[in-house]
Scaffold this motif. Sequence first.
Motif, PDB file in Angstrom:
ATOM      1  N   ALA A  84       0.727  -1.172  -0.117  1.00 53.72           N
ATOM      2  CA  ALA A  84      -0.147  -0.020   0.010  1.00 53.72           C
ATOM      3  C   ALA A  84       0.952   1.268  -0.028  1.00 53.72           C
ATOM      4  O   ALA A  84       0.514   2.354  -0.688  1.00 53.72           O
ATOM      5  N   LEU A  85       2.029   1.225   0.792  1.00 53.94           N
ATOM      6  CA  LEU A  85       2.934   2.534   0.768  1.00 53.94           C
ATOM      7  C   LEU A  85       3.373   2.604  -0.659  1.00 53.94           C
ATOM      8  O   LEU A  85       3.785   3.568  -1.096  1.00 53.94           O
ATOM      9  N   ASP A  86       3.874   1.386  -1.285  1.00 49.40           N
ATOM     10  CA  ASP A  86       4.442   1.256  -2.597  1.00 49.40           C
ATOM     11  C   ASP A  86       3.560   2.059  -3.439  1.00 49.40           C
ATOM     12  O   ASP A  86       3.972   2.881  -4.471  1.00 49.40           O
ATOM     13  N   ASP A  87       2.457   1.965  -3.447  1.00 49.63           N
ATOM     14  CA  ASP A  87       1.222   2.466  -4.163  1.00 49.63           C
ATOM     15  C   ASP A  87       1.205   3.968  -3.915  1.00 49.63           C
ATOM     16  O   ASP A  87       1.168   4.891  -5.006  1.00 49.63           O
ATOM     17  N   LEU A  88       1.106   4.367  -2.681  1.00 48.13           N
ATOM     18  CA  LEU A  88       1.284   5.596  -2.439  1.00 48.13           C
ATOM     19  C   LEU A  88       2.636   6.512  -3.229  1.00 48.13           C
ATOM     20  O   LEU A  88       2.451   7.709  -3.633  1.00 48.13           O
ATOM     21  N   ALA A  89       3.574   5.702  -2.906  1.00 41.90           N
ATOM     22  CA  ALA A  89       4.843   6.281  -3.599  1.00 41.90           C
ATOM     23  C   ALA A  89       4.822   6.564  -5.050  1.00 41.90           C
ATOM     24  O   ALA A  89       5.306   7.331  -5.677  1.00 41.90           O
ATOM     25  N   GLU A  90       4.352   5.315  -5.692  1.00 43.64           N
ATOM     26  CA  GLU A  90       4.213   5.799  -7.284  1.00 43.64           C
ATOM     27  C   GLU A  90       3.075   6.854  -7.442  1.00 43.64           C
ATOM     28  O   GLU A  90       3.389   7.654  -8.496  1.00 43.64           O
ATOM     29  N   ARG A  91       2.212   7.066  -6.614  1.00 43.16           N
ATOM     30  CA  ARG A  91       1.098   8.236  -6.890  1.00 43.16           C
ATOM     31  C   ARG A  91       1.759   9.461  -6.602  1.00 43.16           C
ATOM     32  O   ARG A  91       1.524  10.565  -7.413  1.00 43.16           O
ATOM     33  N   TYR A  92       2.636   9.788  -5.529  1.00 50.22           N
ATOM     34  CA  TYR A  92       3.032  10.851  -5.092  1.00 50.22           C
ATOM     35  C   TYR A  92       4.736  11.071  -5.350  1.00 50.22           C
ATOM     36  O   TYR A  92       5.004  12.209  -4.977  1.00 50.22           O
ATOM     37  N   GLY A  93       5.291  10.104  -5.682  1.00 49.25           N
ATOM     38  CA  GLY A  93       6.860  10.185  -5.895  1.00 49.25           C
ATOM     39  C   GLY A  93       7.623  10.608  -4.710  1.00 49.25           C
ATOM     40  O   GLY A  93       7.280  10.277  -3.701  1.00 49.25           O
ATOM     41  N   ASP A  94       8.606  11.452  -5.026  1.00 50.01           N
ATOM     42  CA  ASP A  94       9.532  11.933  -4.039  1.00 50.01           C
ATOM     43  C   ASP A  94       9.002  12.805  -2.887  1.00 50.01           C
ATOM     44  O   ASP A  94       9.468  13.103  -2.014  1.00 50.01           O
ATOM     45  N   GLY A  95       7.629  13.497  -3.180  1.00 51.35           N
ATOM     46  CA  GLY A  95       7.089  14.162  -2.336  1.00 51.35           C
ATOM     47  C   GLY A  95       6.421  13.554  -1.091  1.00 51.35           C
ATOM     48  O   GLY A  95       6.024  13.842  -0.183  1.00 51.35           O
ATOM     49  N   LEU A  96       6.520  12.280  -1.164  1.00 51.72           N
ATOM     50  CA  LEU A  96       5.801  11.446  -0.037  1.00 51.72           C
ATOM     51  C   LEU A  96       7.012  11.140   0.954  1.00 51.72           C
ATOM     52  O   LEU A  96       8.193  10.863   0.750  1.00 51.72           O
TER      53      LEU A  96
END
Length: 437
Positions: free
Chosen positions: A125-137
């Motif tokens: 789930a965190l990987d999905d968030l990282a893909e969505r928001y990139g380095d801003g996460l």
Amino acid sequence: MNDYVLLPCPADDRLLVLGMRWHTILGSRLDLRARQKARQAKASHYAHAENSEAVGVVRLHRADRGEAGKIHSAALAFAAEHRQGIVALRASLPDGRVWVVAAQAGKVLTQSDRIYPTDGDARMALDDLAERYGDGLTVLSFEDDDPPGQSLAAMLGESAQRHLLRPAGWALPSVPRPLAVAVLGCLAAFLLRGLWDWYQGVRSDPPPVPQRVDPQAAWSEVYSQFERRTRVHAGKDWTALLSGLAELPVDVGGWRLSSAQCKRAVAADWSCLARYGRAHRLATNASFLAARPSGWHENWQPMDAVVAEFAIAGGGRALDLAKLKSLAQHENEIITSLQQLLPVLSSATLGDATPVRLEAPRDELGQPIPAMGGGPLILERALTLEGPLRSLFLTPDTLSDQIEWRSVSLTVDEAAEPSLNRSRLMAGLSGVLYAHE
């Protein structure tokens, strides 16, 4: 909707609810729209911050509804603590499951506040968030607490009425007219009897007069609470933190360091992660465990990478408003010292100064007390420094007791060509700079 968890706060009788479902609401009168959304979702309770476009809903079990008056939304508390940028949290629960929540600019993201059966599911789930928001996460991590919920409970602070669940209310179902008339007649009879008993009680025993709340003392306590929960740092504190990263072993049993990241935990220490990749063909999990420093905990991913978890002593102290410099002093002294550092940095960003949001105290009738004239106006602005690790050791002491560092990162780039503002060890510091008007 009932897949939620209640965690007790160790220090009092408050409860934290994890696993609400969040929706986006638009338009005017967001408070009314939040309650309407909760009713549409057939929820028993909801959580909503003032002027927020996100509402969380949950249907509490009947056995839990008696505790609703002291249940607080953990996701809403997390979002209130992270009003800048995009921040996610992975927290291990006592039963082995993992809670993931994320917030953007103080608003709970609708796809978060979920409970996952395994740590692997949570990291996906965190990987999905990282893909969505990139380095801003930015990703934080809480491990098992003793007692359970201690780290999460600390997010609530001492006054957290804005995080409290609210009842969604209910509507009468469709029933035959004669039955509805009979039910309403019974309700009217009970209501009249209750009013009569109340009237008799008023005649015999007048209600006690609420004790008046001193506005100045109430606001003074608000500022004192803000000072206690805000932790600022001095030069020796960030030097010790950077030294902890600089001392990380580059090679551990044939595994090579690729990156590291530390976040300021709710407690005083820093919660850190270091990523290693399998570099030698004979390297194994066993060779890593035999060579790694004591006190580390590993998450294997799964054959050629490992993330080591460890802590670094936090340092820092509670904010002292008397030591805060004015915004004009910041522009003259602090900003000048940062500008002198720019040639050896790859980037530096400083946000706009905005007033710190403080929850107003309540009077004896439960109404917010207006801010007192002459009280301090506290300002905050985001600060990020990036560059070679060696350059961040030069961060000026003018920031001492003015800055609350919240995260630090390290990236290893073996192919980098060293220069004044580039090296094979690149690092970043991110935090909040405080001032008074």
